[in-house]
Design an enzyme around this catalytic site. Structure first.
Site, PDB file in Angstrom:
ATOM      1  N   HIS A  52       0.847  -1.323  -0.131  1.00 33.99           N
ATOM      2  CA  HIS A  52      -0.271  -0.213  -0.071  1.00 33.99           C
ATOM      3  C   HIS A  52       0.800   1.343  -0.661  1.00 33.99           C
ATOM      4  O   HIS A  52       1.984   1.305   0.569  1.00 33.99           O
ATOM      5  CB  HIS A  52      -0.694  -0.206   1.110  1.00 33.99           C
ATOM      6  CG  HIS A  52      -2.128  -1.081   1.211  1.00 33.99           C
ATOM      7  ND1 HIS A  52      -3.169  -1.010   2.087  1.00 33.99           N
ATOM      8  CD2 HIS A  52      -2.410  -1.718   0.163  1.00 33.99           C
ATOM      9  CE1 HIS A  52      -4.201  -1.952   1.666  1.00 33.99           C
ATOM     10  NE2 HIS A  52      -3.123  -2.545   0.786  1.00 33.99           N
ATOM     11  N   GLU A  54       0.903   4.100   1.687  1.00 33.11           N
ATOM     12  CA  GLU A  54       1.056   4.524   3.470  1.00 33.11           C
ATOM     13  C   GLU A  54       2.216   3.620   3.558  1.00 33.11           C
ATOM     14  O   GLU A  54       3.813   4.262   3.841  1.00 33.11           O
ATOM     15  CB  GLU A  54       0.263   4.194   3.981  1.00 33.11           C
ATOM     16  CG  GLU A  54      -0.767   4.957   3.702  1.00 33.11           C
ATOM     17  CD  GLU A  54      -1.803   4.145   3.405  1.00 33.11           C
ATOM     18  OE1 GLU A  54      -1.841   3.344   2.529  1.00 33.11           O
ATOM     19  OE2 GLU A  54      -3.252   4.041   3.593  1.00 33.11           O
TER      20      GLU A  54
END
Lengths: 145, 145
Positions: A52, A54
Protein backbone atom coordinates in the site's frame (compact mmCIF):
# COMPACT_ATOMS: atom_id res chain seq x y z
CA UNK A 1 3.34 24.69 2.13
CA UNK A 2 -0.30 24.13 3.07
CA UNK A 3 -2.09 20.86 3.71
CA UNK A 4 -3.78 21.26 0.34
CA UNK A 5 -0.45 21.65 -1.44
CA UNK A 6 0.97 18.56 0.21
CA UNK A 7 -2.20 16.60 -0.51
CA UNK A 8 -1.78 17.55 -4.15
CA UNK A 9 1.60 15.81 -4.05
CA UNK A 10 -0.08 12.73 -2.63
CA UNK A 11 -2.68 12.98 -5.40
CA UNK A 12 0.12 12.99 -7.97
CA UNK A 13 1.27 9.69 -6.49
CA UNK A 14 -2.30 8.38 -6.65
CA UNK A 15 -2.48 9.40 -10.31
CA UNK A 16 0.66 7.35 -10.98
CA UNK A 17 -1.06 4.35 -9.44
CA UNK A 18 -4.14 5.01 -11.57
CA UNK A 19 -2.05 5.24 -14.73
CA UNK A 20 -0.50 1.82 -14.07
CA UNK A 21 -3.74 0.01 -13.26
CA UNK A 22 -3.33 0.12 -9.48
CA UNK A 23 -6.01 1.22 -7.01
CA UNK A 24 -5.30 4.98 -6.99
CA UNK A 25 -4.04 5.79 -3.51
CA UNK A 26 -0.98 7.96 -2.97
CA UNK A 27 0.95 9.06 0.10
CA UNK A 28 3.83 11.32 1.08
CA UNK A 29 5.74 11.81 4.33
CA UNK A 30 6.76 15.37 5.21
CA UNK A 31 9.25 16.54 7.84
CA UNK A 32 10.37 20.11 8.37
CA UNK A 33 8.69 21.17 5.13
CA UNK A 34 10.51 18.52 3.12
CA UNK A 35 9.08 15.44 1.46
CA UNK A 36 11.12 12.53 2.84
CA UNK A 37 9.04 9.65 1.48
CA UNK A 38 6.60 9.01 -1.36
CA UNK A 39 4.54 6.00 -2.34
CA UNK A 40 1.58 4.74 -4.31
CA UNK A 41 -0.20 1.43 -4.41
CA UNK A 42 1.92 -1.25 -6.07
CA UNK A 43 -0.14 -4.34 -5.28
CA UNK A 44 -0.24 -5.50 -8.90
CA UNK A 45 3.34 -4.57 -9.79
CA UNK A 46 4.80 -6.35 -6.76
CA UNK A 47 2.08 -9.08 -6.63
CA UNK A 48 1.84 -8.24 -2.94
CA UNK A 49 -1.55 -7.39 -1.48
CA UNK A 50 0.17 -5.43 1.30
CA UNK A 51 2.10 -3.02 -0.96
CA UNK A 52 0.00 0.00 0.00
CA UNK A 53 0.94 3.65 -0.59
CA UNK A 54 1.41 4.41 3.12
CA UNK A 55 3.68 1.41 3.74
CA UNK A 56 5.90 2.32 0.81
CA UNK A 57 6.07 6.00 1.83
CA UNK A 58 6.86 5.08 5.45
CA UNK A 59 9.61 2.66 4.44
CA UNK A 60 11.12 5.35 2.20
CA UNK A 61 11.07 7.81 5.12
CA UNK A 62 12.64 5.29 7.54
CA UNK A 63 15.37 4.62 5.00
CA UNK A 64 15.95 8.31 4.27
CA UNK A 65 16.34 9.19 7.94
CA UNK A 66 17.99 5.95 9.07
CA UNK A 67 15.51 6.09 11.95
CA UNK A 68 12.84 3.66 13.01
CA UNK A 69 10.42 6.29 14.31
CA UNK A 70 9.02 9.46 12.72
CA UNK A 71 7.87 11.59 15.66
CA UNK A 72 8.32 14.87 13.78
CA UNK A 73 6.72 13.85 10.51
CA UNK A 74 3.30 14.09 8.87
CA UNK A 75 1.82 11.53 6.50
CA UNK A 76 -0.53 12.75 3.77
CA UNK A 77 -2.59 10.04 2.10
CA UNK A 78 -5.43 10.42 -0.37
CA UNK A 79 -7.68 7.78 1.23
CA UNK A 80 -8.35 6.84 4.88
CA UNK A 81 -5.74 4.27 5.98
CA UNK A 82 -6.80 0.62 6.24
CA UNK A 83 -6.24 -1.45 9.38
CA UNK A 84 -2.76 -2.57 8.32
CA UNK A 85 -1.65 0.97 7.49
CA UNK A 86 -3.17 2.30 10.71
CA UNK A 87 -1.07 -0.28 12.57
CA UNK A 88 2.06 0.68 10.64
CA UNK A 89 1.42 4.35 11.42
CA UNK A 90 0.99 3.44 15.08
CA UNK A 91 4.42 1.82 15.17
CA UNK A 92 6.02 4.76 13.33
CA UNK A 93 4.97 7.17 16.13
CA UNK A 94 4.25 9.68 13.38
CA UNK A 95 3.19 13.11 14.63
CA UNK A 96 0.26 13.72 12.31
CA UNK A 97 -1.86 11.91 9.73
CA UNK A 98 -3.86 13.78 7.08
CA UNK A 99 -6.18 11.89 4.74
CA UNK A 100 -8.34 13.01 1.86
CA UNK A 101 -11.47 10.90 1.57
CA UNK A 102 -13.00 8.46 4.03
CA UNK A 103 -13.16 4.77 3.06
CA UNK A 104 -16.26 3.11 4.41
CA UNK A 105 -15.39 -0.28 2.96
CA UNK A 106 -11.74 -0.70 3.90
CA UNK A 107 -10.95 2.19 6.25
CA UNK A 108 -9.48 1.23 9.62
CA UNK A 109 -12.46 2.62 11.52
CA UNK A 110 -14.60 -0.21 10.21
CA UNK A 111 -12.51 -2.53 12.41
CA UNK A 112 -11.55 -0.33 15.32
CA UNK A 113 -14.85 1.52 15.81
CA UNK A 114 -14.54 4.32 18.34
CA UNK A 115 -11.17 3.02 19.55
CA UNK A 116 -8.21 5.13 18.36
CA UNK A 117 -5.48 2.74 17.17
CA UNK A 118 -2.81 5.42 16.67
CA UNK A 119 -0.07 6.58 18.98
CA UNK A 120 -1.64 8.79 21.68
CA UNK A 121 0.33 11.83 20.48
CA UNK A 122 -0.66 11.46 16.82
CA UNK A 123 -3.14 14.05 15.56
CA UNK A 124 -5.58 13.38 12.72
CA UNK A 125 -7.04 15.57 9.98
CA UNK A 126 -9.36 14.40 7.21
CA UNK A 127 -11.23 15.84 4.25
CA UNK A 128 -8.31 17.69 2.61
CA UNK A 129 -9.07 17.69 -1.16
CA UNK A 130 -11.52 14.95 -0.24
CA UNK A 131 -13.64 15.30 -3.36
CA UNK A 132 -10.68 14.99 -5.71
CA UNK A 133 -9.27 12.02 -3.82
CA UNK A 134 -12.68 10.30 -3.91
CA UNK A 135 -13.27 11.09 -7.59
CA UNK A 136 -10.04 9.34 -8.61
CA UNK A 137 -11.13 6.20 -6.75
CA UNK A 138 -14.64 6.31 -8.23
CA UNK A 139 -13.30 6.75 -11.76
CA UNK A 140 -10.97 3.81 -11.29
CA UNK A 141 -13.60 1.37 -10.09
CA UNK A 142 -16.17 2.61 -12.62
CA UNK A 143 -13.74 1.93 -15.47
CA UNK A 144 -13.18 -1.62 -14.17
CA UNK A 145 -16.80 -2.65 -14.01
CA UNK B 1 4.21 -32.08 9.87
CA UNK B 2 2.22 -31.06 12.94
CA UNK B 3 1.40 -27.58 14.17
CA UNK B 4 3.99 -28.04 16.91
CA UNK B 5 6.69 -28.93 14.38
CA UNK B 6 5.93 -25.89 12.24
CA UNK B 7 5.81 -23.67 15.31
CA UNK B 8 9.25 -24.94 16.19
CA UNK B 9 10.43 -23.56 12.84
CA UNK B 10 8.88 -20.22 13.71
CA UNK B 11 10.64 -20.41 17.10
CA UNK B 12 13.95 -20.91 15.31
CA UNK B 13 13.28 -17.65 13.48
CA UNK B 14 12.42 -15.98 16.80
CA UNK B 15 15.70 -17.25 18.24
CA UNK B 16 17.56 -15.62 15.35
CA UNK B 17 15.89 -12.34 16.22
CA UNK B 18 16.83 -12.81 19.88
CA UNK B 19 20.45 -13.52 18.99
CA UNK B 20 20.70 -10.25 17.03
CA UNK B 21 19.09 -8.04 19.67
CA UNK B 22 15.65 -7.91 18.05
CA UNK B 23 12.35 -8.53 19.85
CA UNK B 24 12.16 -12.32 19.46
CA UNK B 25 9.21 -12.98 17.19
CA UNK B 26 9.44 -15.43 14.30
CA UNK B 27 7.04 -16.49 11.56
CA UNK B 28 6.81 -18.96 8.71
CA UNK B 29 4.30 -19.41 5.89
CA UNK B 30 3.41 -22.98 4.91
CA UNK B 31 1.60 -24.20 1.82
CA UNK B 32 1.07 -27.84 0.87
CA UNK B 33 3.49 -28.96 3.58
CA UNK B 34 6.22 -26.68 2.32
CA UNK B 35 7.67 -23.59 3.97
CA UNK B 36 7.34 -20.83 1.37
CA UNK B 37 8.29 -17.85 3.53
CA UNK B 38 10.23 -17.17 6.73
CA UNK B 39 10.83 -14.03 8.75
CA UNK B 40 11.86 -12.62 12.08
CA UNK B 41 11.75 -9.15 13.54
CA UNK B 42 14.27 -6.85 11.87
CA UNK B 43 13.19 -3.51 13.32
CA UNK B 44 16.70 -2.62 14.51
CA UNK B 45 18.57 -4.00 11.51
CA UNK B 46 16.37 -2.17 9.01
CA UNK B 47 15.68 0.83 11.29
CA UNK B 48 12.05 0.31 10.38
CA UNK B 49 9.50 -0.05 13.16
CA UNK B 50 7.21 -1.96 10.79
CA UNK B 51 9.70 -4.73 9.89
CA UNK B 52 7.81 -7.42 11.79
CA UNK B 53 8.28 -11.18 11.37
CA UNK B 54 4.85 -11.69 9.79
CA UNK B 55 5.31 -8.93 7.20
CA UNK B 56 8.69 -10.29 6.15
CA UNK B 57 7.39 -13.88 5.94
CA UNK B 58 4.33 -12.77 3.93
CA UNK B 59 6.42 -10.76 1.50
CA UNK B 60 8.72 -13.75 1.02
CA UNK B 61 5.69 -15.95 0.29
CA UNK B 62 4.19 -13.46 -2.19
CA UNK B 63 7.54 -13.30 -3.96
CA UNK B 64 8.00 -17.05 -3.97
CA UNK B 65 4.58 -17.68 -5.49
CA UNK B 66 4.39 -14.57 -7.66
CA UNK B 67 0.87 -14.21 -6.26
CA UNK B 68 -0.73 -11.42 -4.28
CA UNK B 69 -3.02 -13.69 -2.23
CA UNK B 70 -2.30 -16.80 -0.15
CA UNK B 71 -5.68 -18.56 0.14
CA UNK B 72 -4.11 -22.01 0.58
CA UNK B 73 -1.42 -21.06 3.10
CA UNK B 74 -1.01 -21.06 6.87
CA UNK B 75 1.03 -18.54 8.84
CA UNK B 76 2.71 -19.70 12.04
CA UNK B 77 3.92 -16.93 14.31
CA UNK B 78 5.30 -17.17 17.82
CA UNK B 79 3.35 -14.19 19.21
CA UNK B 80 -0.19 -12.91 18.58
CA UNK B 81 -0.12 -10.57 15.55
CA UNK B 82 -0.30 -6.82 16.19
CA UNK B 83 -2.86 -4.59 14.47
CA UNK B 84 -0.62 -3.94 11.46
CA UNK B 85 0.13 -7.62 10.95
CA UNK B 86 -3.54 -8.53 11.41
CA UNK B 87 -4.34 -6.05 8.64
CA UNK B 88 -1.63 -7.49 6.40
CA UNK B 89 -2.96 -11.00 7.03
CA UNK B 90 -6.45 -9.77 6.17
CA UNK B 91 -5.26 -8.53 2.78
CA UNK B 92 -3.34 -11.76 2.11
CA UNK B 93 -6.56 -13.82 2.37
CA UNK B 94 -4.47 -16.44 4.14
CA UNK B 95 -6.35 -19.62 5.00
CA UNK B 96 -5.19 -20.10 8.57
CA UNK B 97 -3.24 -18.27 11.27
CA UNK B 98 -1.57 -20.11 14.16
CA UNK B 99 0.09 -18.17 16.96
CA UNK B 100 2.00 -19.27 20.04
CA UNK B 101 1.50 -16.86 22.91
CA UNK B 102 -1.04 -14.08 23.35
CA UNK B 103 0.21 -10.49 23.53
CA UNK B 104 -1.86 -8.40 25.88
CA UNK B 105 0.13 -5.23 25.27
CA UNK B 106 0.46 -5.15 21.49
CA UNK B 107 -1.82 -7.91 20.21
CA UNK B 108 -4.42 -6.87 17.65
CA UNK B 109 -7.30 -7.77 19.94
CA UNK B 110 -6.43 -4.82 22.16
CA UNK B 111 -7.60 -2.59 19.28
CA UNK B 112 -10.28 -4.66 17.60
CA UNK B 113 -11.97 -6.12 20.69
CA UNK B 114 -14.57 -8.70 19.78
CA UNK B 115 -14.50 -7.69 16.10
CA UNK B 116 -12.64 -10.21 13.89
CA UNK B 117 -10.40 -8.22 11.51
CA UNK B 118 -9.37 -11.20 9.37
CA UNK B 119 -10.80 -12.48 6.14
CA UNK B 120 -14.08 -14.30 6.91
CA UNK B 121 -12.65 -17.60 5.68
CA UNK B 122 -9.48 -17.42 7.77
CA UNK B 123 -9.36 -19.81 10.73
CA UNK B 124 -7.38 -19.09 13.91
CA UNK B 125 -5.52 -21.33 16.35
CA UNK B 126 -3.53 -20.11 19.36
CA UNK B 127 -1.48 -21.58 22.20
CA UNK B 128 0.78 -23.84 20.12
CA UNK B 129 4.08 -24.05 22.07
CA UNK B 130 2.74 -21.00 23.88
CA UNK B 131 4.96 -21.36 26.93
CA UNK B 132 8.15 -21.55 24.89
CA UNK B 133 7.14 -18.62 22.70
CA UNK B 134 6.32 -16.54 25.80
CA UNK B 135 9.51 -17.56 27.62
CA UNK B 136 11.70 -16.25 24.81
CA UNK B 137 9.93 -12.87 24.98
CA UNK B 138 10.19 -12.72 28.77
CA UNK B 139 13.92 -13.57 28.71
CA UNK B 140 14.53 -10.87 26.13
CA UNK B 141 12.82 -8.08 28.02
CA UNK B 142 14.25 -9.22 31.37
CA UNK B 143 17.78 -9.04 29.97
CA UNK B 144 17.12 -5.49 28.74
CA UNK B 145 15.89 -4.06 32.01
Amino acid sequence: MTDEQYMRQALQEAQQAYDTGEVPVGAIVVMQNRIIGRGHNQVELLTDSTAHAEIIALTAAFNYLGAKYLPEATLYVTVEPCLMCAGALHWSKISRIVWGTDDEKNGHRKHTGSHNPFHPKTTLTSGILGNECAALMKDFFKARR
